[in-house]
Scaffold this active site. Structure first.
Site, mmCIF file in Angstrom:
data_model
loop_
_atom_site.group_PDB
_atom_site.id
_atom_site.type_symbol
_atom_site.label_atom_id
_atom_site.label_comp_id
_atom_site.label_asym_id
_atom_site.label_seq_id
_atom_site.Cartn_x
_atom_site.Cartn_y
_atom_site.Cartn_z
ATOM 1 N N ASP A 141 0.833 -1.206 0.000
ATOM 2 C CA ASP A 141 0.000 0.000 0.000
ATOM 3 C C ASP A 141 0.872 1.262 0.000
ATOM 4 O O ASP A 141 1.692 1.458 0.903
ATOM 5 C CB ASP A 141 -0.886 -0.070 1.255
ATOM 6 N N GLY A 167 -4.802 3.258 -8.171
ATOM 7 C CA GLY A 167 -4.950 3.468 -9.611
ATOM 8 C C GLY A 167 -4.137 4.628 -10.149
ATOM 9 O O GLY A 167 -4.348 5.053 -11.296
ATOM 10 N N ASP A 217 -10.486 3.979 -1.901
ATOM 11 C CA ASP A 217 -11.063 2.946 -1.026
ATOM 12 C C ASP A 217 -12.575 2.785 -1.202
ATOM 13 O O ASP A 217 -13.316 3.765 -1.217
ATOM 14 C CB ASP A 217 -10.799 3.294 0.445
HETATM 15 C C1 GLA Z 1 -5.572 2.090 2.650
HETATM 16 C C2 GLA Z 1 -6.051 0.940 1.753
HETATM 17 C C3 GLA Z 1 -7.111 0.143 2.488
HETATM 18 C C4 GLA Z 1 -6.537 -0.387 3.787
HETATM 19 C C5 GLA Z 1 -5.982 0.747 4.642
HETATM 20 C C6 GLA Z 1 -5.226 0.236 5.856
HETATM 21 O O1 GLA Z 1 -6.570 3.027 2.868
HETATM 22 O O2 GLA Z 1 -6.544 1.428 0.544
HETATM 23 O O3 GLA Z 1 -7.579 -0.921 1.678
HETATM 24 O O4 GLA Z 1 -5.519 -1.319 3.512
HETATM 25 O O5 GLA Z 1 -5.103 1.573 3.891
HETATM 26 O O6 GLA Z 1 -4.629 1.256 6.612
#
Ligand code: GLA
Length: 409
Positions: free
Chosen positions: A159, A209, A230
Protein backbone atom coordinates in the site's frame (compact mmCIF):
# COMPACT_ATOMS: atom_id res chain seq x y z
CA UNK A 1 -0.53 12.48 -12.68
CA UNK A 2 -0.29 10.84 -16.11
CA UNK A 3 3.12 10.31 -17.68
CA UNK A 4 3.87 8.23 -20.74
CA UNK A 5 4.30 4.55 -19.96
CA UNK A 6 6.98 4.23 -22.65
CA UNK A 7 9.11 6.72 -20.78
CA UNK A 8 8.74 4.79 -17.54
CA UNK A 9 9.52 1.48 -19.17
CA UNK A 10 12.62 2.96 -20.78
CA UNK A 11 13.83 4.38 -17.47
CA UNK A 12 13.14 1.20 -15.53
CA UNK A 13 14.25 -1.18 -18.24
CA UNK A 14 10.95 -3.02 -18.02
CA UNK A 15 9.53 -5.18 -20.76
CA UNK A 16 6.69 -3.53 -22.62
CA UNK A 17 3.76 -5.33 -24.14
CA UNK A 18 0.78 -4.28 -26.11
CA UNK A 19 -2.61 -5.20 -24.72
CA UNK A 20 -5.59 -5.00 -26.98
CA UNK A 21 -9.18 -6.11 -26.63
CA UNK A 22 -8.34 -9.11 -28.81
CA UNK A 23 -4.97 -9.89 -27.25
CA UNK A 24 -5.04 -9.97 -23.47
CA UNK A 25 -1.96 -8.50 -21.80
CA UNK A 26 1.01 -10.85 -21.52
CA UNK A 27 1.54 -12.53 -18.17
CA UNK A 28 4.19 -11.17 -15.84
CA UNK A 29 7.68 -11.90 -17.08
CA UNK A 30 8.62 -13.83 -13.93
CA UNK A 31 6.45 -16.78 -14.83
CA UNK A 32 8.19 -19.74 -16.34
CA UNK A 33 6.22 -22.03 -18.59
CA UNK A 34 6.50 -24.95 -16.19
CA UNK A 35 5.54 -22.98 -13.04
CA UNK A 36 1.81 -22.68 -12.46
CA UNK A 37 0.64 -19.09 -12.88
CA UNK A 38 0.00 -17.37 -9.56
CA UNK A 39 -3.53 -15.97 -9.46
CA UNK A 40 -4.51 -17.75 -12.68
CA UNK A 41 -8.05 -16.72 -11.72
CA UNK A 42 -8.85 -13.67 -9.54
CA UNK A 43 -7.79 -14.36 -5.93
CA UNK A 44 -10.62 -15.27 -3.56
CA UNK A 45 -10.58 -15.03 0.20
CA UNK A 46 -11.26 -12.71 3.10
CA UNK A 47 -9.43 -9.58 4.32
CA UNK A 48 -9.58 -8.09 7.80
CA UNK A 49 -9.78 -4.39 6.95
CA UNK A 50 -13.36 -3.71 5.91
CA UNK A 51 -14.82 -5.08 9.13
CA UNK A 52 -12.08 -4.97 11.80
CA UNK A 53 -10.02 -1.98 10.63
CA UNK A 54 -7.16 -1.50 13.15
CA UNK A 55 -8.61 -3.80 15.81
CA UNK A 56 -7.81 -7.09 14.13
CA UNK A 57 -6.04 -9.73 16.25
CA UNK A 58 -4.54 -13.18 15.82
CA UNK A 59 -7.74 -14.65 17.25
CA UNK A 60 -9.90 -12.81 14.67
CA UNK A 61 -7.76 -14.31 11.89
CA UNK A 62 -8.07 -17.81 13.36
CA UNK A 63 -11.84 -17.31 13.69
CA UNK A 64 -12.03 -16.17 10.08
CA UNK A 65 -10.16 -19.30 8.99
CA UNK A 66 -12.53 -21.49 11.01
CA UNK A 67 -15.53 -19.68 9.55
CA UNK A 68 -14.39 -19.97 5.94
CA UNK A 69 -14.40 -23.72 6.47
CA UNK A 70 -17.59 -23.94 8.57
CA UNK A 71 -19.71 -21.73 6.28
CA UNK A 72 -18.79 -23.55 3.08
CA UNK A 73 -16.97 -20.48 1.77
CA UNK A 74 -13.74 -22.45 1.46
CA UNK A 75 -15.55 -25.05 -0.65
CA UNK A 76 -16.93 -22.22 -2.76
CA UNK A 77 -13.35 -21.09 -3.53
CA UNK A 78 -12.37 -18.58 -0.83
CA UNK A 79 -8.82 -19.50 0.11
CA UNK A 80 -6.80 -16.45 1.22
CA UNK A 81 -7.11 -15.07 4.75
CA UNK A 82 -5.46 -11.67 4.48
CA UNK A 83 -4.27 -9.68 7.47
CA UNK A 84 -4.47 -6.00 6.56
CA UNK A 85 -2.83 -3.07 8.34
CA UNK A 86 -1.92 -2.88 12.07
CA UNK A 87 -0.11 -6.21 12.60
CA UNK A 88 3.35 -4.62 12.51
CA UNK A 89 5.64 -4.33 15.55
CA UNK A 90 9.18 -2.96 15.72
CA UNK A 91 12.46 -3.57 13.94
CA UNK A 92 15.42 -4.90 15.91
CA UNK A 93 19.00 -3.62 15.60
CA UNK A 94 19.41 -5.70 12.43
CA UNK A 95 16.25 -4.29 10.91
CA UNK A 96 14.25 -7.48 11.37
CA UNK A 97 10.58 -6.65 11.83
CA UNK A 98 8.41 -8.41 14.38
CA UNK A 99 4.66 -8.52 14.66
CA UNK A 100 3.06 -6.55 17.51
CA UNK A 101 1.32 -7.91 20.62
CA UNK A 102 -1.96 -8.48 18.74
CA UNK A 103 -0.08 -11.11 16.68
CA UNK A 104 2.18 -12.99 19.10
CA UNK A 105 3.47 -15.61 16.65
CA UNK A 106 3.04 -15.10 12.93
CA UNK A 107 4.60 -18.43 11.97
CA UNK A 108 2.21 -20.29 14.28
CA UNK A 109 -0.70 -18.34 12.82
CA UNK A 110 0.38 -19.22 9.27
CA UNK A 111 0.67 -22.87 10.29
CA UNK A 112 -2.85 -22.75 11.73
CA UNK A 113 -4.31 -21.17 8.58
CA UNK A 114 -2.44 -23.66 6.38
CA UNK A 115 -3.70 -26.57 8.50
CA UNK A 116 -7.22 -25.60 7.38
CA UNK A 117 -6.19 -25.84 3.73
CA UNK A 118 -6.16 -22.04 3.45
CA UNK A 119 -3.47 -19.46 2.65
CA UNK A 120 -2.30 -16.42 4.63
CA UNK A 121 -1.85 -12.90 3.33
CA UNK A 122 -0.15 -9.89 4.88
CA UNK A 123 0.13 -6.15 4.33
CA UNK A 124 2.92 -3.57 4.02
CA UNK A 125 3.94 -0.66 1.85
CA UNK A 126 6.90 0.96 0.11
CA UNK A 127 7.05 3.95 2.48
CA UNK A 128 8.43 4.26 6.00
CA UNK A 129 4.92 3.83 7.48
CA UNK A 130 1.67 2.13 6.52
CA UNK A 131 -1.59 4.06 6.21
CA UNK A 132 -2.31 3.34 9.88
CA UNK A 133 1.22 4.57 10.71
CA UNK A 134 2.82 1.25 11.53
CA UNK A 135 6.30 0.37 10.18
CA UNK A 136 6.38 -0.35 6.43
CA UNK A 137 9.11 -1.71 4.16
CA UNK A 138 11.16 1.27 2.92
CA UNK A 139 14.83 0.15 2.70
CA UNK A 140 13.87 -3.28 4.11
CA UNK A 141 12.19 -4.79 1.05
CA UNK A 142 14.43 -7.84 0.62
CA UNK A 143 14.55 -8.49 4.36
CA UNK A 144 10.76 -8.23 4.69
CA UNK A 145 10.05 -10.45 1.68
CA UNK A 146 12.33 -13.12 3.18
CA UNK A 147 10.63 -12.72 6.55
CA UNK A 148 7.20 -13.22 4.98
CA UNK A 149 8.47 -16.31 3.17
CA UNK A 150 9.92 -17.69 6.42
CA UNK A 151 6.55 -17.25 8.12
CA UNK A 152 4.75 -18.99 5.26
CA UNK A 153 2.99 -15.94 3.83
CA UNK A 154 1.21 -16.48 0.49
CA UNK A 155 -0.02 -12.99 -0.47
CA UNK A 156 1.21 -9.41 0.03
CA UNK A 157 -0.89 -6.26 -0.29
CA UNK A 158 1.55 -3.38 -0.78
CA UNK A 159 0.00 0.00 0.00
CA UNK A 160 1.53 3.30 -1.18
CA UNK A 161 0.49 5.58 1.73
CA UNK A 162 3.45 7.41 3.31
CA UNK A 163 5.72 6.76 0.32
CA UNK A 164 3.99 9.66 -1.36
CA UNK A 165 5.08 12.31 1.15
CA UNK A 166 8.24 10.67 2.47
CA UNK A 167 9.79 9.86 -0.89
CA UNK A 168 7.85 11.13 -3.90
CA UNK A 169 7.20 14.71 -2.84
CA UNK A 170 10.30 14.90 -0.63
CA UNK A 171 12.67 13.86 -3.43
CA UNK A 172 10.93 15.46 -6.39
CA UNK A 173 8.62 18.20 -5.11
CA UNK A 174 8.08 19.82 -8.50
CA UNK A 175 8.45 16.90 -10.84
CA UNK A 176 5.42 14.65 -11.14
CA UNK A 177 7.04 12.42 -13.74
CA UNK A 178 9.95 11.77 -11.40
CA UNK A 179 7.51 11.12 -8.54
CA UNK A 180 5.77 8.44 -10.55
CA UNK A 181 9.08 6.93 -11.63
CA UNK A 182 10.04 6.64 -7.97
CA UNK A 183 6.70 5.01 -7.18
CA UNK A 184 7.00 2.44 -9.96
CA UNK A 185 10.61 1.69 -9.01
CA UNK A 186 9.49 1.04 -5.43
CA UNK A 187 6.84 -1.43 -6.59
CA UNK A 188 9.39 -3.04 -8.87
CA UNK A 189 11.79 -3.43 -5.95
CA UNK A 190 9.28 -5.36 -3.86
CA UNK A 191 8.22 -7.39 -6.91
CA UNK A 192 11.82 -8.55 -7.31
CA UNK A 193 12.20 -9.17 -3.56
CA UNK A 194 9.10 -11.39 -3.57
CA UNK A 195 10.31 -13.24 -6.63
CA UNK A 196 13.63 -13.90 -4.87
CA UNK A 197 12.01 -14.82 -1.54
CA UNK A 198 11.87 -18.51 -2.37
CA UNK A 199 8.08 -18.72 -1.98
CA UNK A 200 5.27 -18.00 -4.43
CA UNK A 201 3.60 -14.88 -3.00
CA UNK A 202 0.70 -13.17 -4.76
CA UNK A 203 1.61 -9.50 -5.24
CA UNK A 204 -1.24 -7.04 -4.77
CA UNK A 205 -0.50 -3.41 -5.59
CA UNK A 206 -2.50 -0.82 -3.68
CA UNK A 207 -1.82 2.67 -4.95
CA UNK A 208 -5.39 3.63 -5.84
CA UNK A 209 -4.95 3.47 -9.61
CA UNK A 210 -2.40 6.30 -9.84
CA UNK A 211 -0.64 6.60 -13.14
CA UNK A 212 -2.35 3.65 -14.78
CA UNK A 213 -0.91 0.65 -12.90
CA UNK A 214 -2.71 -1.66 -15.34
CA UNK A 215 -0.10 -0.60 -17.91
CA UNK A 216 3.06 -1.20 -15.85
CA UNK A 217 2.16 -3.47 -12.91
CA UNK A 218 2.08 -6.84 -14.76
CA UNK A 219 5.66 -6.39 -16.00
CA UNK A 220 6.97 -5.99 -12.46
CA UNK A 221 5.21 -9.08 -11.15
CA UNK A 222 1.94 -7.52 -9.99
CA UNK A 223 -0.89 -10.04 -9.86
CA UNK A 224 -3.51 -7.40 -9.11
CA UNK A 225 -3.63 -3.64 -8.73
CA UNK A 226 -6.22 -1.38 -7.21
CA UNK A 227 -7.92 0.77 -9.81
CA UNK A 228 -9.59 3.31 -7.48
CA UNK A 229 -9.62 4.83 -3.99
CA UNK A 230 -11.06 2.95 -1.03
CA UNK A 231 -14.43 1.22 -1.32
CA UNK A 232 -17.11 2.12 1.25
CA UNK A 233 -20.09 0.00 2.30
CA UNK A 234 -22.74 1.97 0.43
CA UNK A 235 -24.25 1.81 -3.04
CA UNK A 236 -22.91 5.20 -4.05
CA UNK A 237 -19.33 4.00 -3.58
CA UNK A 238 -20.00 0.65 -5.24
CA UNK A 239 -21.56 2.26 -8.30
CA UNK A 240 -18.81 4.90 -8.54
CA UNK A 241 -16.22 2.14 -8.61
CA UNK A 242 -18.14 0.15 -11.24
CA UNK A 243 -18.25 3.27 -13.42
CA UNK A 244 -14.53 3.88 -12.99
CA UNK A 245 -13.65 0.52 -14.56
CA UNK A 246 -14.47 1.73 -18.08
CA UNK A 247 -11.65 0.99 -20.50
CA UNK A 248 -9.71 -1.33 -18.18
CA UNK A 249 -11.00 -4.74 -19.26
CA UNK A 250 -8.27 -5.34 -21.81
CA UNK A 251 -5.57 -5.17 -19.14
CA UNK A 252 -6.92 -8.10 -17.10
CA UNK A 253 -6.12 -11.75 -17.71
CA UNK A 254 -4.79 -14.87 -16.00
CA UNK A 255 -2.17 -13.84 -13.44
CA UNK A 256 -2.89 -10.09 -13.58
CA UNK A 257 -6.18 -8.49 -12.58
CA UNK A 258 -7.79 -5.11 -12.12
CA UNK A 259 -8.78 -4.77 -8.45
CA UNK A 260 -11.83 -2.58 -7.81
CA UNK A 261 -11.16 -3.15 -4.07
CA UNK A 262 -12.41 -5.68 -1.56
CA UNK A 263 -16.01 -6.75 -1.14
CA UNK A 264 -18.37 -4.88 1.16
CA UNK A 265 -21.04 -7.60 0.90
CA UNK A 266 -22.63 -7.86 4.36
CA UNK A 267 -21.22 -4.53 5.58
CA UNK A 268 -22.83 -1.15 6.19
CA UNK A 269 -26.43 -0.46 5.32
CA UNK A 270 -26.65 -1.88 1.82
CA UNK A 271 -29.88 -3.72 1.06
CA UNK A 272 -29.82 -7.37 0.01
CA UNK A 273 -30.52 -6.29 -3.54
CA UNK A 274 -27.52 -3.94 -3.45
CA UNK A 275 -25.30 -6.63 -1.96
CA UNK A 276 -26.34 -8.97 -4.75
CA UNK A 277 -25.70 -6.34 -7.44
CA UNK A 278 -22.29 -5.52 -5.90
CA UNK A 279 -21.29 -9.20 -5.93
CA UNK A 280 -22.63 -9.70 -9.46
CA UNK A 281 -20.69 -6.78 -10.84
CA UNK A 282 -17.43 -7.83 -9.15
CA UNK A 283 -17.91 -11.23 -10.86
CA UNK A 284 -18.57 -9.53 -14.21
CA UNK A 285 -15.39 -7.47 -13.69
CA UNK A 286 -13.24 -10.56 -13.00
CA UNK A 287 -12.43 -8.86 -9.71
CA UNK A 288 -10.63 -10.47 -6.80
CA UNK A 289 -13.37 -11.67 -4.43
CA UNK A 290 -12.04 -10.76 -0.98
CA UNK A 291 -14.92 -10.77 1.46
CA UNK A 292 -14.56 -8.29 4.32
CA UNK A 293 -17.55 -9.01 6.51
CA UNK A 294 -18.07 -10.25 10.08
CA UNK A 295 -17.95 -13.96 9.29
CA UNK A 296 -19.09 -15.35 12.68
CA UNK A 297 -22.23 -13.19 12.49
CA UNK A 298 -23.00 -13.53 8.79
CA UNK A 299 -26.74 -13.84 8.00
CA UNK A 300 -27.94 -16.76 5.85
CA UNK A 301 -28.90 -14.28 3.10
CA UNK A 302 -25.39 -12.80 2.94
CA UNK A 303 -23.87 -16.27 3.02
CA UNK A 304 -26.11 -17.26 0.10
CA UNK A 305 -24.80 -14.31 -1.91
CA UNK A 306 -21.14 -14.94 -1.13
CA UNK A 307 -21.40 -18.67 -1.87
CA UNK A 308 -23.50 -18.59 -5.05
CA UNK A 309 -21.41 -21.04 -7.05
CA UNK A 310 -22.83 -20.03 -10.43
CA UNK A 311 -21.91 -16.39 -9.87
CA UNK A 312 -18.48 -17.34 -8.54
CA UNK A 313 -17.98 -19.44 -11.68
CA UNK A 314 -18.45 -16.26 -13.75
CA UNK A 315 -15.77 -14.49 -11.70
CA UNK A 316 -13.41 -17.45 -11.86
CA UNK A 317 -13.98 -18.28 -15.52
CA UNK A 318 -10.69 -19.59 -16.85
CA UNK A 319 -10.69 -17.49 -19.99
CA UNK A 320 -10.04 -14.53 -17.69
CA UNK A 321 -11.81 -11.98 -19.90
CA UNK A 322 -13.14 -9.06 -17.87
CA UNK A 323 -16.71 -7.97 -18.69
CA UNK A 324 -17.64 -4.61 -20.15
CA UNK A 325 -20.67 -2.37 -20.36
CA UNK A 326 -22.43 -3.18 -23.62
CA UNK A 327 -24.87 -0.29 -23.41
CA UNK A 328 -26.70 2.03 -21.05
CA UNK A 329 -30.29 3.07 -21.55
CA UNK A 330 -31.70 5.61 -19.16
CA UNK A 331 -31.48 4.07 -15.72
CA UNK A 332 -30.43 0.63 -16.90
CA UNK A 333 -27.05 -0.78 -17.85
CA UNK A 334 -26.33 -4.02 -19.66
CA UNK A 335 -22.95 -5.66 -19.18
CA UNK A 336 -21.58 -8.75 -20.90
CA UNK A 337 -18.66 -11.05 -20.20
CA UNK A 338 -17.24 -13.64 -22.60
CA UNK A 339 -16.65 -17.00 -20.94
CA UNK A 340 -14.69 -20.12 -21.76
CA UNK A 341 -16.28 -22.42 -24.35
CA UNK A 342 -18.09 -19.57 -26.07
CA UNK A 343 -20.54 -18.98 -23.21
CA UNK A 344 -21.67 -15.48 -22.28
CA UNK A 345 -22.78 -13.78 -19.06
CA UNK A 346 -25.27 -10.93 -19.35
CA UNK A 347 -26.03 -8.63 -16.42
CA UNK A 348 -28.90 -6.14 -16.51
CA UNK A 349 -28.59 -3.55 -13.75
CA UNK A 350 -31.13 -1.00 -12.57
CA UNK A 351 -28.96 1.93 -11.50
CA UNK A 352 -31.86 4.33 -10.84
CA UNK A 353 -32.65 5.56 -7.34
CA UNK A 354 -36.39 5.15 -7.30
CA UNK A 355 -37.56 3.20 -10.29
CA UNK A 356 -39.64 0.21 -9.24
CA UNK A 357 -40.83 -2.81 -11.14
CA UNK A 358 -44.20 -1.37 -12.21
CA UNK A 359 -42.65 -0.13 -15.43
CA UNK A 360 -40.05 -2.56 -16.67
CA UNK A 361 -36.73 -1.86 -18.24
CA UNK A 362 -35.80 -3.72 -21.42
CA UNK A 363 -32.99 -5.99 -22.46
CA UNK A 364 -32.35 -5.49 -26.18
CA UNK A 365 -30.52 -8.51 -27.56
CA UNK A 366 -29.86 -6.77 -30.88
CA UNK A 367 -27.68 -4.24 -29.03
CA UNK A 368 -25.51 -7.18 -27.94
CA UNK A 369 -25.32 -8.57 -31.47
CA UNK A 370 -27.65 -11.40 -30.46
CA UNK A 371 -31.14 -12.48 -31.35
CA UNK A 372 -33.68 -14.46 -29.42
CA UNK A 373 -35.04 -16.71 -28.30
CA UNK A 374 -31.95 -17.69 -26.28
CA UNK A 375 -32.07 -20.22 -23.52
CA UNK A 376 -30.03 -19.52 -20.40
CA UNK A 377 -29.96 -19.72 -16.64
CA UNK A 378 -30.86 -16.91 -14.27
CA UNK A 379 -28.03 -17.25 -11.77
CA UNK A 380 -29.83 -15.62 -8.84
CA UNK A 381 -33.17 -17.45 -9.13
CA UNK A 382 -31.41 -20.61 -10.31
CA UNK A 383 -34.14 -21.03 -12.93
CA UNK A 384 -33.97 -21.60 -16.65
CA UNK A 385 -34.88 -18.51 -18.61
CA UNK A 386 -35.51 -17.73 -22.27
CA UNK A 387 -34.28 -14.34 -23.45
CA UNK A 388 -36.32 -12.68 -26.16
CA UNK A 389 -35.38 -9.81 -28.45
CA UNK A 390 -36.95 -6.84 -26.64
CA UNK A 391 -37.39 -8.37 -23.25
CA UNK A 392 -39.05 -6.59 -20.32
CA UNK A 393 -37.10 -7.09 -17.10
CA UNK A 394 -38.64 -6.17 -13.78
CA UNK A 395 -35.94 -4.95 -11.45
CA UNK A 396 -36.37 -2.73 -8.43
CA UNK A 397 -33.87 0.04 -7.82
CA UNK A 398 -30.27 -1.31 -7.74
CA UNK A 399 -31.31 -4.87 -8.50
CA UNK A 400 -29.65 -6.99 -11.13
CA UNK A 401 -30.52 -9.89 -13.40
CA UNK A 402 -27.58 -12.15 -14.22
CA UNK A 403 -28.00 -14.74 -16.96
CA UNK A 404 -25.54 -17.24 -18.36
CA UNK A 405 -26.06 -18.48 -21.86
CA UNK A 406 -24.09 -21.23 -23.55
CA UNK A 407 -22.41 -20.35 -26.87
CA UNK A 408 -24.97 -17.98 -28.42
CA UNK A 409 -25.39 -18.22 -32.20
C1 GLA B 1 -5.57 2.09 2.65
C2 GLA B 1 -6.05 0.94 1.75
C3 GLA B 1 -7.11 0.14 2.49
C4 GLA B 1 -6.54 -0.39 3.79
C5 GLA B 1 -5.98 0.75 4.64
C6 GLA B 1 -5.23 0.24 5.86
O1 GLA B 1 -6.57 3.03 2.87
O2 GLA B 1 -6.54 1.43 0.54
O3 GLA B 1 -7.58 -0.92 1.68
O4 GLA B 1 -5.52 -1.32 3.51
O5 GLA B 1 -5.10 1.57 3.89
O6 GLA B 1 -4.63 1.26 6.61
Amino acid sequence: MRIPAQFLFAVLGLTTFAATAETPAAPAKHHHAQTPILAATPPMGWNSWNFFKGKVTDQDIRNAADQLVATGMKDAGYVYINIDDTWEGERDANGVLSSNSKFPDMKALADYVHSKGLKLGIYSGPGPLTCARFPASLDHEVQDAKLYASWGIDYLKYDLCSFRQAVMTAKAPDDEAEQMRLMIAAYDKMGKALKDSGRPIVYSLCQYGWDAPWVWAPALGGNLWRTTGDVQPNWHSIYDIISEQAGLAKYAGPGHWNDPDMLEVGNGKMTLVENRAHFTMWAMLAAPLLAGNDLPNMTPEIKAILTNKDVIAIDQDKLGREGTKAYADGESEVWTRRLAGGALAIAVLNVGYDRTSNHPIYLDLARLGLHGPLKGKDLWSGKDVTLTDHMPVELVSHDVMLVRIAAPK
